[in-house]
Design a protein around this motif. Structure first.
Motif, PDB file in Angstrom:
ATOM      1  N   ARG A 247       0.832  -1.204   0.000  1.00 26.25           N
ATOM      2  CA  ARG A 247       0.000   0.000   0.000  1.00 26.25           C
ATOM      3  C   ARG A 247       0.869   1.256   0.000  1.00 26.25           C
ATOM      4  O   ARG A 247       2.045   1.217   0.419  1.00 26.25           O
ATOM      5  CB  ARG A 247      -0.913  -0.001   1.222  1.00 26.25           C
ATOM      6  N   PRO A 248       0.339   2.388  -0.449  1.00 26.50           N
ATOM      7  CA  PRO A 248       1.108   3.647  -0.412  1.00 26.50           C
ATOM      8  C   PRO A 248       1.568   3.955   1.007  1.00 26.50           C
ATOM      9  O   PRO A 248       0.844   3.694   1.971  1.00 26.50           O
ATOM     10  CB  PRO A 248       0.107   4.686  -0.903  1.00 26.50           C
ATOM     11  N   LYS A 249       2.770   4.510   1.117  1.00 23.37           N
ATOM     12  CA  LYS A 249       3.290   4.821   2.453  1.00 23.37           C
ATOM     13  C   LYS A 249       2.730   6.127   3.002  1.00 23.37           C
ATOM     14  O   LYS A 249       2.734   6.360   4.200  1.00 23.37           O
ATOM     15  CB  LYS A 249       4.811   4.870   2.426  1.00 23.37           C
ATOM     16  N   SER A 250       2.297   7.009   2.110  1.00 24.15           N
ATOM     17  CA  SER A 250       1.734   8.282   2.559  1.00 24.15           C
ATOM     18  C   SER A 250       0.905   8.891   1.447  1.00 24.15           C
ATOM     19  O   SER A 250       0.883   8.392   0.322  1.00 24.15           O
ATOM     20  CB  SER A 250       2.852   9.244   3.002  1.00 24.15           C
ATOM     21  N   PHE A 251       0.206   9.982   1.791  1.00 24.29           N
ATOM     22  CA  PHE A 251      -0.724  10.619   0.860  1.00 24.29           C
ATOM     23  C   PHE A 251      -0.541  12.133   0.901  1.00 24.29           C
ATOM     24  O   PHE A 251      -0.107  12.688   1.905  1.00 24.29           O
ATOM     25  CB  PHE A 251      -2.169  10.262   1.217  1.00 24.29           C
ATOM     26  N   LYS A 252      -0.933  12.791  -0.185  1.00 21.17           N
ATOM     27  CA  LYS A 252      -0.816  14.248  -0.253  1.00 21.17           C
ATOM     28  C   LYS A 252      -1.835  14.930   0.652  1.00 21.17           C
ATOM     29  O   LYS A 252      -1.597  16.035   1.124  1.00 21.17           O
ATOM     30  CB  LYS A 252      -1.020  14.730  -1.690  1.00 21.17           C
ATOM     31  N   SER A 253      -2.976  14.285   0.852  1.00 21.05           N
ATOM     32  CA  SER A 253      -4.036  14.903   1.647  1.00 21.05           C
ATOM     33  C   SER A 253      -4.917  13.818   2.231  1.00 21.05           C
ATOM     34  O   SER A 253      -4.855  12.656   1.816  1.00 21.05           O
ATOM     35  CB  SER A 253      -4.890  15.833   0.773  1.00 21.05           C
ATOM     36  N   MET A 254      -5.753  14.209   3.180  1.00 21.18           N
ATOM     37  CA  MET A 254      -6.701  13.255   3.742  1.00 21.18           C
ATOM     38  C   MET A 254      -7.696  12.808   2.670  1.00 21.18           C
ATOM     39  O   MET A 254      -8.103  11.642   2.630  1.00 21.18           O
ATOM     40  CB  MET A 254      -7.434  13.885   4.925  1.00 21.18           C
ATOM     41  N   ASP A 255      -8.079  13.719   1.798  1.00 24.61           N
ATOM     42  CA  ASP A 255      -8.988  13.363   0.705  1.00 24.61           C
ATOM     43  C   ASP A 255      -8.396  12.254  -0.158  1.00 24.61           C
ATOM     44  O   ASP A 255      -9.104  11.326  -0.575  1.00 24.61           O
ATOM     45  CB  ASP A 255      -9.275  14.584  -0.166  1.00 24.61           C
TER      46      ASP A 255
END
Length: 386
Positions: free
Chosen positions: A177-185
């Motif tokens: 899975r992705p380790k992080s995201f640009k935003s909560m959305d």
């Protein structure tokens, strides 16, 4: 009316992936302190309702108590009850000293300690309801009689046989899975498009408990970042500054594209693309690295089926598929040792994907055993008692 499997919330012509507050579903949020004043553990809980039995809700591994948000609204609209959903140690906003201890003994003791802190020695009648790992912890809590006022047990999609067989795939899932995201959305959008959660309404509130916002303090040639579990602040770690002290805490700073778990178009839509990190920028990272609890995985589920059968109180087992039943539970069910309901195919996150169906099953269980009373406005049309 039949519920929609994927409840869609739209803004104009597009789906709305913005987060929703816990206040839409619970009455209050509390941080419960347990232990001596100079060395306390703090557990985040959410509560609803003021009368009736107490439903203690225990979430699955990697999730948080917010995974019960939509279910809470559904069950409290059907029967008179109280809700206490808690973040298990290492999850959500709970902060404990021994955050790496995920043994069933410790986690079941946590449940008892939190209830004791909230209600003293005379808590109301309790129905323990757990999903996945939370279901296993509920079974151990009942089996060791840690909460004497417990009158009922509900285990959701936790079966020793299938859980043990699936353990080897958990590590791969967390690596992919992705380790992080640009935003909560973006995190919410990923949870829907990856299939982790199939109900957008639930994802919009529950993902807030799975990822956290981390701020970059200062710009620079960042190679890795360290996250402070208390302040949730990311601190740049330059290559020549990394020491043995922080080596184990180093985490990738970029939002990685995962080509093995999603195809390229899925990644682009879900925001799982590489981003650079600069001063003042936020990224959203997972609150818990569940892979670090790997040595406890087998202990969570080993022997759980027989422990469930041995619990001498009314029991309900909710499954996302009949194929999940193992031999011991199949025999026990044929002998009438517990109630069981198989829900339509809905994935592992049962109470999130089918909150209305789960609420129907739990309400029927509570009413059949006279643990709770139907709410006055639903008595004339309480089909869930059938």
């Amino acid at each position: 009316m039949e519920e929609s499997f994927n409840t869609e919330h739209e803004v104009g012509s597009e789906l709305d992936y913005s987060p929703v507050s816990w206040r839409e579903y619970f009455d209050q949020m509390q941080d419960v302190s347990v232990g001596p004043p100079d060395n306390m553990d703090v557990y985040r809980i959410y509560r609803a309702g003021h009368d009736g039995p107490l439903l203690v809700l225990l979430h699955g591994g990697g999730h948080s108590s917010l995974s019960w948000a939509v279910f809470t609204s559904a069950i409290t609209s059907r029967v008179t009850c109280r809700i206490l959903a808690m973040d298990l140690r290492g999850h959500g906003d709970t902060l404990v000293r021994q955050s790496g201890d995920f043994s069933t003994h410790t986690m079941s003791s946590d449940v008892a300690n939190v209830i004791g802190a909230c209600y003293g020695e005379t808590p109301p009648p309790i129905i323990l309801i757990g999903h996945g790992v939370g279901g296993a912890i509920a079974v151990h809590t009942v089996n060791h009689m840690l909460l004497p006022t417990t009158v009922g047990l509900v285990a959701i999609d936790v079966v020793e046989g299938s859980a043990t067989e699936a353990l080897h795939s958990i590590q791969n899932f967390h690596k992919e899975r992705p380790k992080s995201f640009k935003s909560m959305d973006d995190a919410i959008e990923w949870s829907i498009k990856s299939g982790q959660i199939a109900n957008l309404e639930s994802a919009r509130v529950s993902m807030v408990g799975q990822v956290k916002r981390c701020e970059v303090e200062k710009a620079g040639p960042v190679t890795d970042v360290v996250t402070d579990p208390v302040t949730n602040v990311l601190t740049n770690v330059l290559t020549n500054e990394v020491t043995d002290v922080v080596t184990d805490a180093v985490i990738d700073v970029v939002v990685e594209r995962n080509e093995e778990s999603c195809d390229q178009s899925c990644d682009e839509k879900s925001g799982a693309t590489e981003v650079s990190v600069s001063e003042g920028q936020s990224v959203y990272m997972w609150r818990i690295d569940l892979s670090k609890s790997e040595k406890y995985w087998d202990g969570w589920f080993r022997g759980t089926s027989n422990l469930f059968l041995a619990c001498n109180l009314p029991k309900l087992l909710l499954l996302a598929g009949i194929d999940r039943l193992d031999r011991d539970l199949t025999i026990g069910q044929m002998q009438g040792k517990f109630m069981m309901q198989v829900l339509p195919p809905c994935g592992h996150a049962v109470q999130e994907n089918r909150p209305e169906k789960v609420a129907d099953a739990v309400a029927s269980f509570l009413l059949r055993h006279k643990f709770a009373e139907a709410r006055r406005e639903t008595r004339s049309s309480n089909s869930f008692t059938q």
